[in-house]
Every structure is written in C-alpha cells, then in structure tokens.
Design an enzyme around this catalytic site. Structure first.
Site, PDB file in Angstrom:
ATOM      1  N   ALA A   1       0.818  -1.214   0.000  1.00 38.16           N
ATOM      2  CA  ALA A   1       0.000   0.000   0.000  1.00 38.16           C
ATOM      3  C   ALA A   1       0.852   1.266   0.000  1.00 38.16           C
ATOM      4  O   ALA A   1       0.600   2.207  -0.755  1.00 38.16           O
ATOM      5  CB  ALA A   1      -0.942  -0.001   1.204  1.00 38.16           C
TER       6      ALA A   1
ATOM      7  N   TYR B   1      -7.636  -1.542   6.779  1.00 40.36           N
ATOM      8  CA  TYR B   1      -7.758  -2.729   7.625  1.00 40.36           C
ATOM      9  C   TYR B   1      -7.636  -3.995   6.786  1.00 40.36           C
ATOM     10  O   TYR B   1      -8.264  -4.121   5.736  1.00 40.36           O
ATOM     11  CB  TYR B   1      -9.108  -2.717   8.349  1.00 40.36           C
ATOM     12  CG  TYR B   1      -9.397  -4.005   9.081  1.00 40.36           C
ATOM     13  CD1 TYR B   1      -8.645  -4.369  10.195  1.00 40.36           C
ATOM     14  CD2 TYR B   1     -10.411  -4.863   8.653  1.00 40.36           C
ATOM     15  CE1 TYR B   1      -8.897  -5.553  10.864  1.00 40.36           C
ATOM     16  CE2 TYR B   1     -10.670  -6.039   9.318  1.00 40.36           C
ATOM     17  CZ  TYR B   1      -9.905  -6.390  10.421  1.00 40.36           C
ATOM     18  OH  TYR B   1     -10.158  -7.561  11.085  1.00 40.36           O
TER      19      TYR B   1
ATOM     20  N   ALA C   1     -17.236   2.608  -6.191  1.00 40.37           N
ATOM     21  CA  ALA C   1     -18.049   3.068  -7.319  1.00 40.37           C
ATOM     22  C   ALA C   1     -19.031   4.163  -6.932  1.00 40.37           C
ATOM     23  O   ALA C   1     -19.644   4.781  -7.813  1.00 40.37           O
ATOM     24  CB  ALA C   1     -18.802   1.889  -7.924  1.00 40.37           C
TER      25      ALA C   1
ATOM     26  N   GLY D   1     -18.037   6.820  -5.233  1.00 39.95           N
ATOM     27  CA  GLY D   1     -17.277   8.054  -5.117  1.00 39.95           C
ATOM     28  C   GLY D   1     -16.712   8.249  -3.731  1.00 39.95           C
ATOM     29  O   GLY D   1     -16.236   7.306  -3.098  1.00 39.95           O
TER      30      GLY D   1
ATOM     31  N   GLY E   1      -7.753   2.087  -4.122  1.00 37.72           N
ATOM     32  CA  GLY E   1      -7.711   2.950  -2.942  1.00 37.72           C
ATOM     33  C   GLY E   1      -6.381   3.647  -2.780  1.00 37.72           C
ATOM     34  O   GLY E   1      -6.326   4.826  -2.392  1.00 37.72           O
ATOM     35  N   ASP E   2      -5.296   2.936  -3.086  1.00 35.37           N
ATOM     36  CA  ASP E   2      -3.969   3.555  -3.011  1.00 35.37           C
ATOM     37  C   ASP E   2      -3.809   4.638  -4.070  1.00 35.37           C
ATOM     38  O   ASP E   2      -3.202   5.683  -3.812  1.00 35.37           O
ATOM     39  CB  ASP E   2      -2.880   2.490  -3.190  1.00 35.37           C
ATOM     40  CG  ASP E   2      -2.934   1.415  -2.127  1.00 35.37           C
ATOM     41  OD1 ASP E   2      -3.380   1.707  -1.004  1.00 35.37           O
ATOM     42  OD2 ASP E   2      -2.531   0.277  -2.424  1.00 35.37           O
TER      43      ASP E   2
END
Length: 307
Positions: free
Chosen positions: A35, A165, A222, A224, A250-251
């Site tokens: 990450a 997490y 999706a 936002g 996400g990264d």
C-alpha cells in the site's frame, strides 16, 4: 514544498492468469505490491517527490522491488535485512471476488523497527503517510509507525493515515483500538465506510472527524467519496469506467489526493484528482501498474485513441 515520506512492507506478488481455483492457473505474472509503495509510485507519477523506506531481503524479490520503485521515480531508502522479502499470491477465484494469500510472516518487512525511520527524513517531509497495515505486521512495526507519527507531529509535519484494515493480518478486536489511536493523531485520514465502522459509530465522516483529523476522506468505490476538509463538506461521484482490476484503486485515490495537496491544490481539486486516479487504476491489471501520469488523467472517457 517538500514531498511525501512513507514506509512499510512491499512484497513480490504473483498474480494468477485466468479465473478459477489457483490449481488451474495457466501461469503467473510477477509484480510489486504494498500500500505505501503504491502511494509513493502514484505521487511520483503525478509529478510529486516521493520517498519510500522499508526493509528488503537479500533476494531477487527485494532487488526487483527496489528497481521498480526507482524506475517509477520513487526515492528508495532500503534497509537491508537477512530475512526473506515478503510474497503474496493473488488469484481471481470467480468473477465475483479476488483471493489473496500472504507469505509475509517473519519477512524482512515485518522486522522494521523505530530506529529504521530517520528523524531527518521525517522533519524534511511535506507529509508523512502511514497505513493501518504496518502496525498489524509485528510489535516492532507498530512501534515504528507510532514513533514516526510522533516525530512528525513534533516537527510540525502533517500526518496522513489510510486505515487500510486487513482481516487476514489481525482481528477486528485487536485492530480497532490501534487504528482509532492512530487516526486520532492524524491530520489527514482516509477510510472506507466499513473500516471506519470498526471504531466509530454513525456517519463515518463525522465519526472520524470527531477523533481530530482536519481532513477526513471516506472513499466508497463506485459510489465516489465523501469528505470533511477544513470544516467544509464534499461529495464527489465516481467516474464511470470499465473496471478490469479494482485492487490498488484505494492507493491510487490516496496518491492523487496527496499529490495535489503537496502541490497546493484546493480541497475540491484534490478530491477530483483522487477520484480520477482511482478510476484510472481500475482500468489496468495489477496493484500499481495502472497508476496514471498527469497527462493521462485527462484521457478518461475520451475514447480509445490518443494521437
């Protein structure tokens, strides 16, 4: 303004070809996963300065990680270790879900200690970024994260936390108080709704903001994102793209936000860049392979030929 400083475990990742049980895979593609290093690559590709620190073993996997990060424009501070570099095997078990198996217990990355993180690097950074993954790896990793956060706070350097997490690394019961404590020390926090629900009640944005961060961003795939930044509420819809691989989105989102924050962009622009970076990342297989450059962000929705 100085750039991003981040640290954690990067691994080699073997991604199985095709869809179905792992034993039926026709082959594997070797990549790099992690990450924190994903965020560093994302910031660098968007034109920012990024430094990643981590322990790497004396093996080909460690050498590949360092080489690929440097090739992406990331400044690498590799701490040599005699343990193996961590590995992950990822396969798409069905069209509905992806399975990831970790091989990181006792790895070089899990042996990070507070003394590995130089005070001078923290003090010179524009922002220090950590995730909730590293504290789950070992007691010494957890100590390193909190040490770095406190050093940053003492130096007046903003702290960014992505909750991230991972249920395969620790239980919700063990994770919740640690993640809550970490978020309470942050200036910027990123989390998914389910992650926030580990340790706050009710609306995730408001709940996280009550712990102290001035910038709270809840990323919701999706749907936002929603954010509370400097007391102002934002909701930004996702961009419509054809998703090929959602791992690493996400990264990419975090990288887009932090790159624009470091560049001095306003809150709305940071969020729009984050959304665009996350959307671009899901259109390409791999954890970090799809992270975009500035010029590529504008190509979303613009057709399939760039002349």
């Amino acid at each position: 303004m100085s750039g991003l400083f981040t640290f954690g475990e990067s691994m080699g990742i073997f991604v199985a070809d095709g869809i179905g049980p792992l034993e039926h895979a026709r082959g594997f593609t070797l990549g790099v996963a992690g990450a924190e290093s994903n965020v560093a690559i994302g910031v660098a590709r968007l034109g920012g300065d990024a430094t990643w620190l981590g322990r790497l073993g004396p093996d080909a996997t460690g050498a590949i990680i360092a080489a690929r990060l440097r090739a992406s424009g990331v400044r690498v501070l590799a701490v040599p270790d005699d343990a193996h570099t961590g590995l992950m095997i990822r396969y798409q078990r069905s069209s509905e879900f992806i399975q990831a198996d970790y091989h990181r217990a006792g790895s070089a990355g899990s042996r990070l200690v507070p003394a590995d993180v130089p005070r001078a690097e923290i003090a010179a950074a524009g922002i220090v970024h950590v995730t909730g993954i590293t504290p789950a790896l070992s007691d010494t990793c957890r100590a390193a994260v909190f040490h770095a956060v406190e050093e940053a706070r003492a130096a007046g350097v903003p702290v960014s936390v992505d909750v991230n997490y991972r249920g395969k690394l620790w239980s919700r019961f063990d994770a919740a108080p640690v993640l809550r404590d970490l978020v309470s020390r942050a200036d910027v926090v990123f989390a998914g709704p389910e992650e926030a629900a580990l340790f706050v009640d009710g609306d995730p944005v408001d709940g996280l903001a009550k712990l102290g961060p001035a910038e709270v961003v809840v990323k919701d795939g999706a749907r936002g994102c929603a954010a509370l930044i400097g007391g102002e509420r934002f909701e930004v819809p996702a961009l419509r793209v054809r998703a090929v691989d959602t791992v690493g989105a996400g990264d990419a989102f975090v990288a887009g936000y932090l790159a624009d924050r470091l560049a001095g962009a306003d809150a709305g622009q940071r969020l729009r860049t984050a959304i665009a970076a996350g959307a671009f990342a899901v259109t390409v297989p791999g954890d970090c392979e799809g992270l975009p450059t500035r010029s590529e962000l504008g190509a979303l929705g613009g057709g399939d030929i760039v002349r």
